[in-house]
Each structure stands twice: as C-alpha cells, then as structure tokens.
Write an enzyme that holds these catalytic residues in place. Structure first.
Site, PDB file in Angstrom:
ATOM      1  CG  ASP A   1      51.888  97.504 -88.893  1.00 52.41           C
ATOM      2  OD1 ASP A   1      51.486  97.284 -88.069  1.00 52.41           O
ATOM      3  OD2 ASP A   1      51.966  98.282 -90.262  1.00 52.41           O
ATOM      4  CG  PHE A   2      53.555  90.114 -87.886  1.00 51.89           C
ATOM      5  CD1 PHE A   2      55.015  88.978 -87.675  1.00 51.89           C
ATOM      6  CD2 PHE A   2      52.927  89.300 -87.269  1.00 51.89           C
ATOM      7  CE1 PHE A   2      55.351  88.674 -87.961  1.00 51.89           C
ATOM      8  CE2 PHE A   2      52.814  88.082 -88.052  1.00 51.89           C
ATOM      9  CZ  PHE A   2      53.928  87.100 -87.539  1.00 51.89           C
TER      10      PHE A   2
END
Length: 287
Positions: A68-69
């Site tokens: 979840d960048f």
C-alpha cells in the site's frame, strides 16, 4: 522508517498480547501543501525517499515491498519523508513458471519482469516500490518549478524511474543533484557565469542593514507574508530581483537552506533601512 523510542507489552482481558509503541512525531503528508513549498524542500523529500527505496531493496530481511505505497502511509519528520505503516509490507517475491507470470499492472502502464531459474519474479518487490514512488512522488515533486539548469537531468531521472531503466539508478542521479545544489564554485561555475552575464542592473551595497517592511509576496517563498528565496550568490539574487518588476532591493541574511544556499528577502522599496549586523542590503540604483 520511523524512529522507535520504545515499546511495551500489556495483557488485558479484552485484548491479549497488546503491543504499544512510542515513535517520533511526524506531520501528515499533504501533496497540495508540498507543491506550494520550495523546490529544495521537495527535492529533500525525494532524496529521503530514494534512501528508503534503497534500504527496502537491501534490507536484512531481503527485498521488501510496500503493498500500500501511498502518500497517506508517510509523514514528514524534520523535512524528510518517513514511512509509518508497515502492516502491508512483504518480503515474498512472487513465484512463477514463465515470464508471463511476472506481470505487473498499474493504472498508467504495465510491466513484465523475467522469471528466474529459481521460479521467482526477478526484483518484483524493488520494481513495484520504484514505480509507485515515481507515480505518487517523483512525477509531481521533482519537475515542478525546478531550477532551469537542472530540468534536463530531472527529466532523465523521472523518465528512468517510470521506465524501470536499470542503467540510470535514482540513487546515483539524486546524489548528483545534491552536488549540483551544493555551494561549490566548481560545481556551480556554469550557472554562476550565466547569472553574472544577466546581471546588468546596478545595485548599491549597504552592509549591516535590513529593510523591515516593504514586503511583497512571491512563489515559491519560505515566508508566507513576503518573498524569501534561496540563492547561490549575490549574482543570482540580482537576477531574481531583475525578474520581478516590483523588486527594488534585496537583503542577504546569514541563514541557509539544508543545501547551503543563502536565504534572501526581496523588497519592493528601500525607504526605511535599519541597522542589522547580520544582514547586507542591496538597493537597485535608478537613473
């Protein structure tokens, strides 16, 4: 990553094995607010992100990817970017039998990585982090209002990260940019000479003096009520003042940015000058 100051375990009837951590305090990352800051500050954030990418690719656990960048997973601490949420971090490289199994899909473009003889997609974790850094950070923060002398190199960096170009590593390019911004005459000689040639307006030097008022707003500025910019030297300050029609004077301070560039106040008049041992005022000479 965040600096961990301490932690403790606490058992309770409701939630067993509770872990509490004490970390350093950071500011939420707001992209719109970042775009209103100076380019040097945004470059510093990108530089810290590059260091993080390098660490994630070579961590003691192996290559780590942030699934979840997104900007909401980061905060700003003392001008540098730090990741706060590692719940979605993974060290597992995707398994494969053919190259088609190593397909990475993003909203703007897709990539297919080679499948190794060990049956793992080569560098998938590193490549995923790199492209996410490109699409969420580099493409917005690096080119926007960048110094003209650095734009060709910045375009090369952004394109290289977006294309997964292994021949132009972001770490090398960003460190080179740090040299370009350093207060070294040998590094900045070409830019300095350009400034000297464009400085055809005469200015009167007033040592140990400051103009407390006569502010006007400019963008980007380190001061929200005035025009406070960073310069390499007096010649660059003259060039900036010449480029603003309302600028009639500027004041060199003894403050510098993190790259060593000097902070300068630009003023729209010089009617009221007061003594200040830490500043030097330059007043435009009118015919």
């Amino acid at each position: 990553c965040f600096q961990l100051y301490g932690y403790c375990y606490q058992d309770s009837n409701d939630i067993p094995d509770t872990l509490t951590t004490i970390t350093e305090l950071g500011s939420p990352l707001e992209m719109i607010q970042l775009l209103q800051t100076s380019w040097e500050d945004r470059f510093r954030i990108c530089l810290s992100l590059v260091r993080l990418l390098h660490y994630l690719a070579h961590s003691p656990l192996g290559s780590v990817t942030l699934l979840d960048f997104r900007p909401r997973q980061f905060v700003i601490v003392d001008g540098e970017l730090k990741v706060t949420d590692l719940d979605d971090a993974s060290i597992e490289e995707s398994s494969c039998t053919t190259n088609s199994d190593c397909f990475m899909e993003f909203p703007a473009r897709n990539f297919t990585l080679p499948c190794s003889v060990e049956g793992r997609c080569q560098s998938m974790n590193e490549k995923r982090n790199l492209y996410n850094a490109y699409r969420f950070f580099f493409t917005y923060l690096l080119p926007h209002s960048a110094p003209a002398s650095l734009r060709p190199l910045l375009d090369k960096i952004v394109n290289a990260t977006g294309n997964h170009d292994k021949h132009v590593m972001p770490m090398i390019c960003t460190e080179y940019l740090a040299l370009e911004l350093s207060p070294s005459p040998s590094v900045n000689s070409e830019f300095t000479q350009k400034c000297v040639k464009s400085a055809n307006t005469q200015y009167r030097r007033v040592p140990e003096a400051f103009i407390p008022d006569e502010n006007y707003r400019c963008w980007p500025s380190y001061h929200h009520k005035g025009c406070l910019l960073s310069v390499f030297d007096v010649n660059e300050a003259i060039e900036i003042c010449d480029s603003y029609s309302q600028c009639k004077a500027f004041v060199l301070t003894n403050q510098t940015t993190w790259t060593g560039r000097q902070l300068v106040f630009f003023k729209m008049a010089s009617n009221h000058i007061v003594p200040d041992p830490d500043k030097i005022t330059y007043v435009k000479v009118t015919d």
